[in-house]
Each structure stands twice: as C-alpha cells, then as structure tokens.
Design an enzyme around this catalytic site. Structure first.
Site, short mmCIF file in Angstrom:
data_model
loop_
_atom_site.label_atom_id
_atom_site.label_comp_id
_atom_site.label_asym_id
_atom_site.label_seq_id
_atom_site.Cartn_x
_atom_site.Cartn_y
_atom_site.Cartn_z
N SER A 92 -9.41 1.49 3.07
CA SER A 92 -8.61 2.29 2.16
C SER A 92 -7.58 1.49 1.37
O SER A 92 -6.98 2.01 0.43
CB SER A 92 -7.91 3.40 2.93
OG SER A 92 -7.07 2.86 3.95
N LYS B 9 0.85 -1.19 0.00
CA LYS B 9 0.00 0.00 0.00
C LYS B 9 0.88 1.24 0.00
O LYS B 9 1.89 1.30 0.73
CB LYS B 9 -0.90 -0.03 1.23
CG LYS B 9 -1.94 1.08 1.31
CD LYS B 9 -2.82 0.86 2.54
CE LYS B 9 -3.90 1.91 2.69
NZ LYS B 9 -4.76 1.67 3.88
N SER C 14 -9.59 -1.00 7.35
CA SER C 14 -9.08 -0.71 6.01
C SER C 14 -8.30 -1.83 5.34
O SER C 14 -7.99 -1.73 4.15
CB SER C 14 -8.21 0.56 6.03
OG SER C 14 -9.02 1.70 6.11
#
Length: 471
Positions: free
Chosen positions: A154, A79, A178
């Site tokens: 996210s 990420k 997330s």
C-alpha cells in the site's frame, strides 16, 4: 558532479552539513522535480511553502552554529497514514480527509529531531489495505518506470517518489508486504523492521500484531541510517562477508509459479551471489503456506476492526470502523472489509486460536528452518510477477492464468510478516520492457542488523538500476 536529485540521505546530509549545498536549494530542486512528475500522483499533501520554510530554518540553524543532526535538512516523504501535526493524515480515505492529528507520530518526531524536513504526505491504497495503490478517492499513484502500471501498495506513493528522485527516502508501513511490494515494483530498497522494533503509535492501524513502519530508500545504507535514527541503536552497520555466507533458497512455495522472465532475472541474481562466494542452501520452510493461512489473515481481519475503532476514538474523529468503511471509495478495499461490520468475519475464538496457536507455530517453523539449515537468512523473489496494469485490482494474469491480485502480490511476504520477522527487498534487475523486479531477504527474529548487513553486501553484486525517465 552528481545531480542534486540523485543524492541519497547520507550524501545529502553530509553535503548540507558541510555547507556545499543549502537545505533551501535542495528543497527547491526536489519541489521542481515533484511538479514535473505530478502525473505520478505520488502525493496526497504537498505544500511547497511549508517545505521552503522548514528548509530555511535548517539553514539558519547551521548559520548559527547549532549542533546538526544526522538528517540535517534532508526532505523525506511520509506515507499518509503516519500522523503529522502540520499535515492532515488521511490514510487515503475520504472519512479522514480533514483529520489533523494533534501530535506527530513518535517515529516522525525522531526524524524531525534528527533534522529531517517533511517533503509531503504520500499517496497510498485506501486504509493501507491492498497491493496496488489504485486509490479511487485520491487517484492511483503511478509507477515511474511505466505510468500505466501500479507502483505496488500500500506504500506506493512513497516508493514512486523515492524511485522518481522526488525525495532521497521516505517511510511506508508494512502489514503483509506493503513497503516491500512497492519497493520491488518501483526498483528501490525497502526494509520491514521486526514487529515492535519501531513504535506503532500515531499510525492509522490495521493490526497491532503485524503492523510496522519502515524506510524506503535507494540504498541499504540509507535504510540503516533511518532505522538507527528511529531506534536509537546504530546508524552504521558493517556489510556481511559474502565468502562462505550461507543463505537459504526455499524453492517450495516462495519460488513456485513465477512469471517466466522474472524467474530468469532471479536465477541470474542467484548466480551472481554464488560467484561472490555465497553458499546457497536449498530446502523448504515446513508447512509455511498452511501456517500462514491459519495465522495471518484471521489475526489481521479481527484486529483491523478493534484497532481502527481505538485509533478513531483516541483522535476524536467522531467515526467508528463502520462509519469509516461506509465512506471508502475503492471497490477492492470496500469488498475486502465489508464482511467485518457487525458480527465480523472472524470470531474471537478463531482469533485467539490464530494468535495463541497458529502464529507461534509459524514462528517456530521459521526458527527450525534457520537453525537446521544453518543459514543466516533466506532469499526469494519479492513478488511472483512485475507490476500489473492499473485497474487489475481483482485478478491479474500470471503465466497465462488469471490469479487473485491481492494474494499473489503479497504471497511471498505474508508469512514472514505474520511471524514478525525482519525483511528487506533489493532491486534485482529490469524486465525487457523496463519493469523492476526485486529479491527479498528474510532473517531470523530480531535479526534486523544481520539482514541489513547482508543487504549491504548483496547490493554490491546485484545490478544497479537506471533511474526512470520521467515525461
């Protein structure tokens, strides 16, 4: 023979160590798949030549007879809010588009030391703040099972990449769900470790009280391996015995107001568990909604300002929270954080009360729940509904009624996150339109291996999802 792109982390590493496949061949196969699936927009940074060079170095280490790590030659997606020295760390926002950290985050360095290759930096919601991954700065990441829908957020790019077989596994971060929201919506397995089990250093923060990185993979065993590499504890865990295993089913709050079809899939999952010998114990977590409301967001909304200011200063970005927020492009993120500039929406007194009174009360209500019900963990729907359409950032329809997108998707995961509990999501099935839904497992404080052991057992009785069809 299993297609190269279907290899999980353990299988890939074993195959590479045995010399049955080269790291360069694996990297080329995955890069070709990344190119074919570029419309998913799973990556912010993808540098094929850098990946090829890292794979060649892995092959050369094997040819020289050097000791090989447990992740030898395995490409992983990270990420893009996790620091990497060889790639920018943008946190998905324009203000950090040219941000190049001097050092890898400790968790990244541990993966590299174990032999992993960075495949690329994954798309995410701006500043990791939201459940949709509809990023106005870098474009939305898309769900591999239906590209018109969100992958969740996210950590949506990481989940999309793993689900679409662009990478065997990856890392995301989780403050209020997330890694598990996208894991559920994309049909992969994702694990939130207990808070502070994994180092928080070198990660663009939201809340030091709530943040943690965690793995996304296509099996619990691969989550165990990545957790073991990062923590240095154990890379293998024995599956739990399902016969007589007591799991809580907290109907109040966690099973309320579910999408009808999702609810049917989750009830069918409970039937499978019961048939396998699991004892399902009904009973609620007392006052969980009120305690989460009092503890969760007051802590996160206060700490996001102080923690981001500290990160930005330490990395000499020339920005503070207000300067970074001024460049945010995604309206949902900008609106959620706009009131925090200046005096702030949360006073220090309210923050101290949330941290010192309400969060301990939330943790205690979970302790009582596990103790008094005599359950090893609790199971519930990861999200109340399947993936929404891209663009439904503010409201989404649930059972014919418009509800807040943010609060609805994180509803079931927020309390355990605020309490710092370990949590796992597993695929539970597909809707008639082919959208994945997940089942979540939350365990007692620091019961990480217990949660993973239960997950290893449950995935043997839950349905295995077909790979998404790309293109």
């Amino acid at each position: 023979m299993v297609a190269v792109s279907e290899l999980g982390v353990r299988e890939a590493a074993e195959t590479l160590r045995a010399g049955d496949l080269t790291a360069e061949a694996l990297a080329e196969a995955l890069l070709a798949r990344c190119a074919a699936a570029s419309m998913l927009n799973a990556f912010i940074s993808l540098e094929p030549d850098r990946v090829r060079a890292a794979a060649r170095r892995a092959d050369q280490r094997r040819q020289r007879g050097e000791p090989l790590g447990p992740l030898h030659g395995v490409p992983l997606v990270l990420k893009d809010n996790i620091d990497t020295a060889e790639y920018p760390t943008t946190a998905g926002t324009p203000g950090l588009a040219s941000h190049r950290p001097k050092h890898n985050a400790p968790i990244v360095q541990q993966l590299l030391d174990a032999g992993a290759v960075v495949l690329g930096k994954a798309n995410l919601q701006e500043l990791a703040y939201g459940p949709t991954n509809n990023n106005a700065a870098f474009g939305p990441a898309r769900n591999p099972y239906d590209p018109t829908r969100i992958p969740g957020g996210s950590s949506g790019g990481s989940a999309a990449a793993v689900a679409a077989r662009l990478a065997p596994a990856g890392l995301g971060t989780d403050t209020a769900g997330s890694v598990r929201v996208p894991g559920s919506l994309c049909g992969v397995t994702s694990f939130r470790p207990s808070t502070l089990r994994w180092s928080q250093a070198g990660i663009v923060p939201i809340s030091h009280t709530r943040d943690t990185a965690g793995p996304l993979a296509r099996s619990v065993a691969d989550c165990v391996l990545l957790d073991g590499v990062v923590t240095g504890i154990a890379t293998e865990v024995a599956p739990a015995d399902l016969k007589g295993l007591r799991l809580g089913v907290p109907r109040g709050y966690f099973w309320d107001n579910l999408d009808a079809e999702l609810g049917e899939i989750l009830e069918a999952a409970l039937v499978r568990l019961r048939e396998a010998g699991v004892i399902l114990v009904e009973g609620d977590v007392a006052d969980v909604a009120a305690l989460d409301a009092a503890a969760g967001f007051p802590i996160a909304l206060y700490e996001v300002v102080t923690d981001l200011d500290r990160y930005l200063a330490e990395h000499e970005t020339g920005l503070d929270f207000a300067g970074l927020l001024a460049q945010v492009k995604s309206p949902a993120v900008k609106n959620a954080l706009a009131d925090l500039v200046g005096a702030g929406a949360v006073s220090e007194a309210a923050y101290r009360e949330a941290l010192g009174k309400h969060r301990p009360a939330l943790q205690e209500t979970y302790r009582r729940y596990f103790r008094e019900r005599g359950v090893a963990a609790m199971v519930f729907p990861t999200t109340p509904l399947p993936a929404a359409k891209i663009g439904e950032d503010d409201t989404v329809e649930l059972n014919g009624v418009p509800v807040p997108t943010f609060g609805t998707f994180i509803r079931n995961l927020c309390p355990g996150s605020a309490a710092g509990l370990p949590g796992l999501t597993l695929p539970a099935g597909l809707t008639k339109s082919g959208l994945p839904v997940g089942i979540a497992i939350d365990g007692p404080e620091h019961g990480d291996h217990q949660v993973l052991a239960i997950g290893l057992a449950l995935e043997t009785v839950l349905p295995r999802l077909p790979a998404p069809r790309l293109g």
